[in-house]
Motif scaffolding. Structure first.
Motif, PDB file in Angstrom:
ATOM      1  N   LEU A  63       1.774  13.690   1.403  1.00 36.85           N
ATOM      2  CA  LEU A  63       1.581  12.524   2.130  1.00 36.85           C
ATOM      3  C   LEU A  63       2.120  11.105   1.921  1.00 36.85           C
ATOM      4  O   LEU A  63       2.323  10.657   2.765  1.00 36.85           O
ATOM      5  CB  LEU A  63      -0.445  12.205   2.555  1.00 36.85           C
ATOM      6  N   VAL A  64       2.393  11.284   0.649  1.00 40.87           N
ATOM      7  CA  VAL A  64       2.628  10.684  -0.056  1.00 40.87           C
ATOM      8  C   VAL A  64       4.335   9.786   0.698  1.00 40.87           C
ATOM      9  O   VAL A  64       4.609   9.079   1.254  1.00 40.87           O
ATOM     10  CB  VAL A  64       2.822  10.202  -1.481  1.00 40.87           C
ATOM     11  N   SER A  65       5.280  11.775   0.475  1.00 43.86           N
ATOM     12  CA  SER A  65       6.548  11.311   0.747  1.00 43.86           C
ATOM     13  C   SER A  65       6.372  11.033   1.747  1.00 43.86           C
ATOM     14  O   SER A  65       7.781  10.734   2.507  1.00 43.86           O
ATOM     15  CB  SER A  65       6.915  12.719   0.127  1.00 43.86           C
ATOM     16  N   GLU A  66       5.386  11.623   3.213  1.00 42.73           N
ATOM     17  CA  GLU A  66       6.039  11.091   4.394  1.00 42.73           C
ATOM     18  C   GLU A  66       5.288   9.804   5.316  1.00 42.73           C
ATOM     19  O   GLU A  66       5.430   9.405   6.076  1.00 42.73           O
ATOM     20  CB  GLU A  66       5.338  11.933   4.800  1.00 42.73           C
ATOM     21  N   LEU A  69       0.131   7.702   2.714  1.00 39.38           N
ATOM     22  CA  LEU A  69      -0.371   7.304   1.536  1.00 39.38           C
ATOM     23  C   LEU A  69       0.420   6.070   0.599  1.00 39.38           C
ATOM     24  O   LEU A  69       1.848   7.233   1.004  1.00 39.38           O
ATOM     25  CB  LEU A  69      -0.954   8.325   1.020  1.00 39.38           C
ATOM     26  N   GLU A  70      -0.331   5.502   0.085  1.00 36.59           N
ATOM     27  CA  GLU A  70       0.545   4.573  -0.898  1.00 36.59           C
ATOM     28  C   GLU A  70      -0.331   4.630  -2.086  1.00 36.59           C
ATOM     29  O   GLU A  70      -1.497   5.015  -1.885  1.00 36.59           O
ATOM     30  CB  GLU A  70       1.426   3.536  -0.820  1.00 36.59           C
ATOM     31  N   THR A  71       0.368   5.126  -3.186  1.00 35.87           N
ATOM     32  CA  THR A  71       0.168   5.003  -4.806  1.00 35.87           C
ATOM     33  C   THR A  71       0.418   3.561  -5.653  1.00 35.87           C
ATOM     34  O   THR A  71       1.581   3.351  -5.599  1.00 35.87           O
ATOM     35  CB  THR A  71       0.693   5.969  -5.505  1.00 35.87           C
ATOM     36  N   LYS A  72      -1.295   3.647  -5.796  1.00 35.49           N
ATOM     37  CA  LYS A  72      -0.875   2.135  -6.842  1.00 35.49           C
ATOM     38  C   LYS A  72      -0.792   2.329  -8.182  1.00 35.49           C
ATOM     39  O   LYS A  72      -2.480   2.916  -8.196  1.00 35.49           O
ATOM     40  CB  LYS A  72      -2.284   1.033  -5.916  1.00 35.49           C
ATOM     41  N   ALA A  73      -0.231   1.861  -9.119  1.00 35.44           N
ATOM     42  CA  ALA A  73      -0.609   2.660 -10.756  1.00 35.44           C
ATOM     43  C   ALA A  73      -2.251   1.872 -10.868  1.00 35.44           C
ATOM     44  O   ALA A  73      -2.403   0.167 -10.858  1.00 35.44           O
ATOM     45  CB  ALA A  73       0.726   1.912 -11.168  1.00 35.44           C
ATOM     46  N   GLY A  74      -3.138   2.696 -11.466  1.00 32.63           N
ATOM     47  CA  GLY A  74      -4.411   2.868 -12.611  1.00 32.63           C
ATOM     48  C   GLY A  74      -4.949   2.343 -11.117  1.00 32.63           C
ATOM     49  O   GLY A  74      -6.455   1.920 -12.146  1.00 32.63           O
TER      50      GLY A  74
END
Length: 467
Positions: A63-66, A69-74
């Protein structure tokens, strides 16, 4: 952190990973998970759903690759901006195709041109198909020739010569995706010469739509019990003449030899072509099938045929037979259209024909359709007595019923529909309106004897109040 309601169905046949992906993605698109919402950690969600944490990680990464979603470090995993799509309906509850996917219950449909779908020779066709797929050389799985497989064109040319009086070489044949594609190719092939078409009136509405969308103007010519009334042709320089000489649609007349010769003389004098649609003449219940026009002048007649009425519309196999000077350009048009028709359906059909199954099937179906036609005529005469007249030569999969004192208006048709029976006014297929407002087309190919009897009974229950 946002609560995420996810349900996992075990034993449903859908992998758990796919279920998880689908549900999270759908919630984001629908706005149930909004921009900035934080999702549970992979460990937390795995514990909650009692599934492997690795599955959660894989779904989040997908889902991040599409972009959902997005991730935030920590910090964690969040819904990305711009992934919500506003909708005016819920796609799970509404489908634009829904009304076509589910047949109406208890509706008796006298639609013309539909063969007995339950009588398709599945066992024989399937046996040949398995053999063709097993034995086909590797090159058959690649791109093929736009005009179609030679084995089918060769077999078909021999069959048509024997049964329809067609005169052609296999190189004059082009296999199409049903007759509909053949009509479209003809419109493009002959459309640059002139924008006027001499055409029967009435004629199937589908043909009118195809030709009018290609920019043609119609020169309608009325028909009688002997086909197109050729003495009414006054066009000076048409692109082509369109006829159904062996079984006029929808009124059912057979074009006489005198009128056929008149059309050929006219085509020769004006330099135009005759387009002959031979859509269902295999099923003739008295005598032998009427010979085609193409055999009279192969240089002037373009011949169109289809297997939709003989076998099944689902096969999407038809064909064009062209004068030699038109074949090269038509092959190019076919290539531009779809490269080629289904190779394996062609190969199966060729074997089906070579082994004699097609002619056996036609012989079998003629007996069945004759009984259905006789049943329909008997029911009409029984229910309506001298108030109905039957039109059409004893050929094909439909007839036309003319009712004294009845006009099939919009209101009448709504009343008939309300009684769960479908019939089709001839007026739907007319170019010049009002000449056939008391006639309906009744197809019987895909109806059993009991359905025919019940359908005519329902029709009487509506029309008896109209006299």
């Amino acid at each position: 952190m946002t609560s995420v309601l996810i349900t996992i169905g075990r034993g449903t046949g859908t992998p758990i990973k796919q279920q998880l992906y689908d549900q999270i993605r759908k919630k984001i698109i629908k706005g149930e998970l909004a921009f900035g919402d934080k999702l549970p950690s992979s460990r937390e969600l795995a514990d909650e759903l009692h599934i492997s944490r690795n599955l959660i990680v894989e779904v989040y990464e997908q889902l991040v690759s599409e972009g959902y979603l997005e991730t935030k470090a920590g910090s964690g995993t969040y819904v990305a901006k711009g992934a919500y799509l506003e909708r005016s309906f819920d796609s799970d509850e509404y489908s634009v195709f829904g009304e076509h996917l589910v047949a109406e219950e208890d509706v008796i449909d006298f639609r013309s041109g539909i063969p007995a779908l339950d009588m398709f020779p599945r066992k024989t066709w399937g046996f040949i198909a398995r053999r063709v797929y097993r034995d086909a050389p590797p090159e058959v799985f690649g791109y093929r020739h736009p005009e179609g497989e030679f084995i089918l064109r060769h077999t078909l040319s021999q069959y048509l010569s024997r049964t329809r009086g067609v005169k052609c070489h296999p190189d004059q044949l082009i296999i199409t995706s049903g007759a509909t594609q053949a009509f479209g190719l003809i419109a493009r092939l002959l459309g640059s010469r002139n924008s006027e078409v001499v055409i029967e009136d009435p004629v199937t509405h589908e043909i009118q739509t195809i030709f009018s969308s290609a920019g043609f103007r119609f020169h309608p010519v009325p028909v009688d019990d002997y086909g197109m009334k050729t003495e009414h042709i006054s066009a000076q320089n048409p692109a082509f003449i369109f006829v159904t000489p062996s079984h006029q649609f929808p009124l059912g007349g057979v074009l006489t030899i005198q009128r056929r010769i008149q059309l050929i003389h006219f085509a020769r004098q004006t330099g135009c072509y005759i387009v002959e649609d031979d859509y269902d003449s295999e099923f003739r219940y008295h005598g032998t099938p009427v010979s085609c026009m193409q055999g009279l002048d192969p240089e002037r007649v373009v011949y169109i045929g289809t297997f939709s009425k003989i076998l099944s519309p689902a096969l999407r196999l038809g064909y064009l037979i062209l004068p030699p000077d038109l074949t090269k350009k038509c092959r190019d048009l076919k290539w531009f259209s779809d490269l080629h028709s289904s190779t394996f359906e062609q190969l199966v059909l060729a074997q089906f024909m070579k082994e004699g199954h097609l002619e056996k099937h036609i012989s079998k179906m003629k007996k069945i359709y004759r009984k259905r036609r006789e049943k329909l005529i008997d029911c009409l005469n029984k229910r309506f007595s001298n108030k109905v007249s039957i039109h059409g030569d004893s050929t094909g999969l439909h007839l036309v019923a003319e009712f004294k004192g009845i006009t099939f208006s919009d209101e009448t048709m709504r009343n008939i529909d309300a009684h769960r029976v479908k019939v089709y006014p001839v007026e739907l297929h007319t170019i010049q309106k009002s000449a056939h407002s008391n006639k309906i087309i009744l197809g019987y190919g895909n109806l059993g004897l009991e359905q025919i009897e019940e359908g005519i009974a329902r029709l009487e229950s509506v029309l008896k109040y109209s006299y």
